[in-house]
Design a protein around this motif. Structure first.
Motif, PDB file in Angstrom:
ATOM      1  N   MET A  79      -5.309   6.710  -0.360  1.00 21.61           N
ATOM      2  CA  MET A  79      -4.116   5.898  -0.087  1.00 21.61           C
ATOM      3  C   MET A  79      -4.340   4.491  -0.631  1.00 21.61           C
ATOM      4  SD  MET A  79      -2.504   7.061   3.534  1.00 21.61           S
ATOM      5  CE  MET A  79      -1.703   8.667   3.640  1.00 21.61           C
ATOM      6  N   TRP A  80      -4.691   4.453  -1.898  1.00 22.49           N
ATOM      7  CA  TRP A  80      -4.942   3.178  -2.578  1.00 22.49           C
ATOM      8  C   TRP A  80      -4.347   3.251  -3.974  1.00 22.49           C
ATOM      9  CZ3 TRP A  80      -9.634   1.853  -5.871  1.00 22.49           C
ATOM     10  CH2 TRP A  80      -9.637   0.485  -6.221  1.00 22.49           C
ATOM     11  N   ARG A  81      -3.634   2.191  -4.350  1.00 25.02           N
ATOM     12  CA  ARG A  81      -2.952   2.166  -5.644  1.00 25.02           C
ATOM     13  C   ARG A  81      -3.925   2.332  -6.805  1.00 25.02           C
ATOM     14  NH1 ARG A  81      -4.426  -1.777  -8.266  1.00 25.02           N
ATOM     15  NH2 ARG A  81      -5.471  -3.479  -7.191  1.00 25.02           N
ATOM     16  N   GLY A  82      -5.199   1.934  -6.608  1.00 24.37           N
ATOM     17  CA  GLY A  82      -6.181   2.026  -7.673  1.00 24.37           C
ATOM     18  C   GLY A  82      -6.537   3.442  -8.061  1.00 24.37           C
ATOM     19  N   ARG A  83      -6.165   4.424  -7.251  1.00 24.73           N
ATOM     20  CA  ARG A  83      -6.484   5.826  -7.557  1.00 24.73           C
ATOM     21  C   ARG A  83      -5.234   6.661  -7.832  1.00 24.73           C
ATOM     22  NH1 ARG A  83     -11.820   5.916  -6.700  1.00 24.73           N
ATOM     23  NH2 ARG A  83     -12.694   4.772  -4.918  1.00 24.73           N
ATOM     24  N   TYR A 259      -0.147  -4.703   8.622  1.00 19.52           N
ATOM     25  CA  TYR A 259       0.438  -4.800   7.283  1.00 19.52           C
ATOM     26  C   TYR A 259      -0.171  -5.973   6.509  1.00 19.52           C
ATOM     27  CZ  TYR A 259       4.198  -1.366   7.914  1.00 19.52           C
ATOM     28  OH  TYR A 259       4.910  -0.204   8.085  1.00 19.52           O
ATOM     29  N   GLY A 260      -0.325  -7.108   7.194  1.00 19.12           N
ATOM     30  CA  GLY A 260      -0.898  -8.279   6.531  1.00 19.12           C
ATOM     31  C   GLY A 260      -2.306  -8.036   6.047  1.00 19.12           C
ATOM     32  N   LEU A 261      -3.117  -7.362   6.880  1.00 21.76           N
ATOM     33  CA  LEU A 261      -4.479  -7.037   6.481  1.00 21.76           C
ATOM     34  C   LEU A 261      -4.485  -6.086   5.291  1.00 21.76           C
ATOM     35  CD1 LEU A 261      -7.527  -7.167   6.957  1.00 21.76           C
ATOM     36  CD2 LEU A 261      -7.265  -5.333   8.650  1.00 21.76           C
ATOM     37  N   GLY A 262      -3.550  -5.122   5.299  1.00 20.05           N
ATOM     38  CA  GLY A 262      -3.467  -4.181   4.189  1.00 20.05           C
ATOM     39  C   GLY A 262      -3.156  -4.859   2.868  1.00 20.05           C
ATOM     40  N   TRP A 263      -2.181  -5.775   2.895  1.00 16.63           N
ATOM     41  CA  TRP A 263      -1.808  -6.468   1.655  1.00 16.63           C
ATOM     42  C   TRP A 263      -2.909  -7.415   1.192  1.00 16.63           C
ATOM     43  CZ3 TRP A 263       1.634  -4.683  -1.408  1.00 16.63           C
ATOM     44  CH2 TRP A 263       2.720  -3.952  -0.905  1.00 16.63           C
ATOM     45  N   LEU A 264      -3.556  -8.094   2.141  1.00 11.35           N
ATOM     46  CA  LEU A 264      -4.649  -8.981   1.773  1.00 11.35           C
ATOM     47  C   LEU A 264      -5.811  -8.198   1.173  1.00 11.35           C
ATOM     48  CD1 LEU A 264      -5.947 -11.784   1.745  1.00 11.35           C
ATOM     49  CD2 LEU A 264      -6.726 -11.362   4.110  1.00 11.35           C
ATOM     50  N   SER A 265      -6.151  -7.084   1.797  1.00  8.94           N
ATOM     51  CA  SER A 265      -7.247  -6.251   1.291  1.00  8.94           C
ATOM     52  C   SER A 265      -6.924  -5.700  -0.091  1.00  8.94           C
ATOM     53  CB  SER A 265      -7.530  -5.102   2.265  1.00  8.94           C
ATOM     54  OG  SER A 265      -7.926  -5.589   3.536  1.00  8.94           O
ATOM     55  N   ASP A 266      -5.665  -5.328  -0.291  1.00  5.02           N
ATOM     56  CA  ASP A 266      -5.258  -4.820  -1.589  1.00  5.02           C
ATOM     57  C   ASP A 266      -5.380  -5.896  -2.667  1.00  5.02           C
ATOM     58  OD1 ASP A 266      -3.822  -2.610  -3.174  1.00  5.02           O
ATOM     59  OD2 ASP A 266      -2.526  -4.336  -3.515  1.00  5.02           O
ATOM     60  N   LEU A 267      -5.022  -7.122  -2.299  1.00  2.00           N
ATOM     61  CA  LEU A 267      -5.149  -8.223  -3.247  1.00  2.00           C
ATOM     62  C   LEU A 267      -6.601  -8.434  -3.654  1.00  2.00           C
ATOM     63  CD1 LEU A 267      -3.824 -10.577  -4.769  1.00  2.00           C
ATOM     64  CD2 LEU A 267      -4.147 -11.979  -2.714  1.00  2.00           C
ATOM     65  N   VAL A 268      -7.495  -8.390  -2.671  1.00  2.00           N
ATOM     66  CA  VAL A 268      -8.922  -8.556  -2.953  1.00  2.00           C
ATOM     67  C   VAL A 268      -9.423  -7.418  -3.850  1.00  2.00           C
ATOM     68  CG1 VAL A 268     -11.234  -8.592  -1.925  1.00  2.00           C
ATOM     69  CG2 VAL A 268      -9.355  -9.859  -0.841  1.00  2.00           C
ATOM     70  N   GLU A 275     -12.016   0.320  -3.345  1.00  2.00           N
ATOM     71  CA  GLU A 275     -10.976   0.697  -2.391  1.00  2.00           C
ATOM     72  C   GLU A 275     -11.255   0.065  -1.032  1.00  2.00           C
ATOM     73  OE1 GLU A 275      -8.805   4.652  -0.492  1.00  2.00           O
ATOM     74  OE2 GLU A 275     -10.324   4.871  -2.056  1.00  2.00           O
ATOM     75  N   PRO A 276     -10.306  -0.679  -0.474  1.00  3.23           N
ATOM     76  CA  PRO A 276     -10.526  -1.312   0.831  1.00  3.23           C
ATOM     77  C   PRO A 276     -10.327  -0.342   1.986  1.00  3.23           C
ATOM     78  CG  PRO A 276      -8.371  -1.900  -0.027  1.00  3.23           C
ATOM     79  CD  PRO A 276      -9.041  -1.073  -1.091  1.00  3.23           C
ATOM     80  N   GLU A 281      -0.672   1.316   1.961  1.00  9.84           N
ATOM     81  CA  GLU A 281      -0.287   2.692   2.225  1.00  9.84           C
ATOM     82  C   GLU A 281      -0.810   3.174   3.577  1.00  9.84           C
ATOM     83  OE1 GLU A 281      -1.624   1.501  -0.500  1.00  9.84           O
ATOM     84  OE2 GLU A 281      -0.760   2.383  -2.317  1.00  9.84           O
ATOM     85  N   LYS A 282      -2.062   2.847   3.882  1.00  9.18           N
ATOM     86  CA  LYS A 282      -2.621   3.231   5.175  1.00  9.18           C
ATOM     87  C   LYS A 282      -1.915   2.490   6.303  1.00  9.18           C
ATOM     88  CE  LYS A 282      -7.270   4.464   3.594  1.00  9.18           C
ATOM     89  NZ  LYS A 282      -8.722   4.114   3.635  1.00  9.18           N
ATOM     90  N   ALA A 283      -1.603   1.225   6.085  1.00 14.72           N
ATOM     91  CA  ALA A 283      -0.890   0.450   7.096  1.00 14.72           C
ATOM     92  C   ALA A 283       0.463   1.085   7.397  1.00 14.72           C
ATOM     93  CB  ALA A 283      -0.722  -0.992   6.639  1.00 14.72           C
ATOM     94  N   ALA A 284       1.158   1.536   6.354  1.00 11.15           N
ATOM     95  CA  ALA A 284       2.451   2.185   6.552  1.00 11.15           C
ATOM     96  C   ALA A 284       2.312   3.461   7.373  1.00 11.15           C
ATOM     97  CB  ALA A 284       3.082   2.499   5.199  1.00 11.15           C
TER      98      ALA A 284
END
Length: 339
Positions: A79-83, A259-268, A275-276, A281-284
């Motif tokens: 559930m990560w955009r990188g994959r 949600y905020g943690l998910g977006w921040l982790s994705d940015l990092v 993969e964070p 996606e996991k937050a959703a």
């Protein structure tokens, strides 16, 4: 003796299915990648063949002619955009390729392990009459599971006999990477919070048995949702806490914070390439109520879906203990709750 070809046999659900097939007298051939841990499948008595869903020639060599059943359990659950690109190749193109080979090899029936995720996020409880709404490519796992079904249906139009199973959240033995991760986080006092969502939880042994029953009793082209016990994540995590003799969580973490943690982790992750733990996606997923019904599977497959949540979680915990995956200081305390 019936002969089954299994993909995903080195995974959590696959190990349970192979175990049950062997116990029922089936001959099992299990596909695996070179790096997979094949010990469980080997110990159960499966014949192991190396290959890849991305390599049609390896599948043509691996799938026997006129085999009774092809159980397609393999999936990329990231559930990560990188994959996402790899996930499309694994879930959609891989399913299409295997379905084509199964048809060409005159397989008796293909059982496709899809997911409740193919139905997308819906406000009301999901059943087989619900529309499949997984059409947002930003939710890669959901998006590809729906399209994997579509790909297999194209082979059904050409003569393939296939049935689709849509399990909800699966819990039980042999799990080390799925919901069992919650045990490890809680045992290590690393649980960041409790999400406000809820879901339907099903016992892995019943899900595996449903695959065998779908081979014998399912209807070609039909979906069968495998649901179970409906529970909030607060209830789910509290049950795990009790099984670990840990303090039970009393409240959930606000959805906005997750949600905020998910977006921040994705940015990092855009800079690290790793993969964070929490993604958008996991937050959703964990912030929503994803409840389903399994009346059709009960009627037509004999599926129950009634195993208590604590029973399936206890089984998961005990498996982690046997593998030494829970911290040693937890082992002594949780054994007391097993009696």
């Amino acid at each position: 003796m019936k002969h089954a070809f299994v993909t995903g046999g080195t995974g959590f659900l696959g190990a349970n299915l192979i175990e049950q097939l062997i116990e029922c007298g089936w001959q099992v051939t299990a596909l695996h990648r070179p790096e997979s841990d094949t010990r469980l499948a080997h110990n159960f008595g499966a014949e192991l063949v190396e290959g890849s869903l991305a390599d049609i020639s390896s599948l043509q060599r691996a799938v026997p002619e006129n085999i009774d059943a092809v159980f397609h359990l393999a999936a990329n659950t990231s559930m990560w955009r990188g994959r996402r690109a790899q996930q499309w190749r694994d879930n959609v193109e891989g399913s299409a390729t295997l379905a084509r080979v199964a048809r060409q090899k005159n397989a008796g029936r293909m059982i496709v392990t899809s997911s409740i995720s193919a139905y997308g996020y819906q406000k009301n409880p999901i059943d087989e009459q619900s529309p499949q709404l997984a059409d947002d490519p930003r939710h890669g796992y959901l998006y590809t599971k729906k399209r994997a079904e579509i790909a297999v249906r194209k082979e059904i139009e050409q003569g393939l006999d296939a049935v689709f199973l849509n399990p909800c959240a699966i819990v039980g033995k042999y799990d080390v990477t799925g919901w069992a991760q919650t045990f490890l986080l809680m045992a290590g006092n690393q649980l960041p919070g409790v999400p406000p969502g809820s879901g339907s939880f099903c016992h892995v042994a019943e899900v595996a048995q449903a695959h065998i029953d779908a081979f014998a009793r399912g209807r070609c082209g039909d979906n069968y949702i495998l649901a179970g016990i409906d529970a909030s994540f607060l209830e789910f995590f509290a049950t795990i806490a009790r099984l670990l003799n840990k303090p039970e969580p009393k409240r959930t973490t606000p959805a906005a914070a997750i949600y905020g943690l998910g977006w921040l982790s994705d940015l990092v992750s855009r800079f690290t390439g790793r993969e964070p733990a929490i993604t958008p996606e996991k937050a959703a997923l964990v912030n929503r109520c994803l409840i389903a019904r399994c009346d059709k599977a009960r009627r037509e497959l004999g599926y129950s879906g009634d195993v208590p949540l604590e029973t399936m979680l206890r089984e998961s915990r005990d498996w982690l203990l046997t593998r030494g995956l829970l911290p040693s200081d937890e082992n002594e305390t949780v054994k007391e709750t097993s009696h």
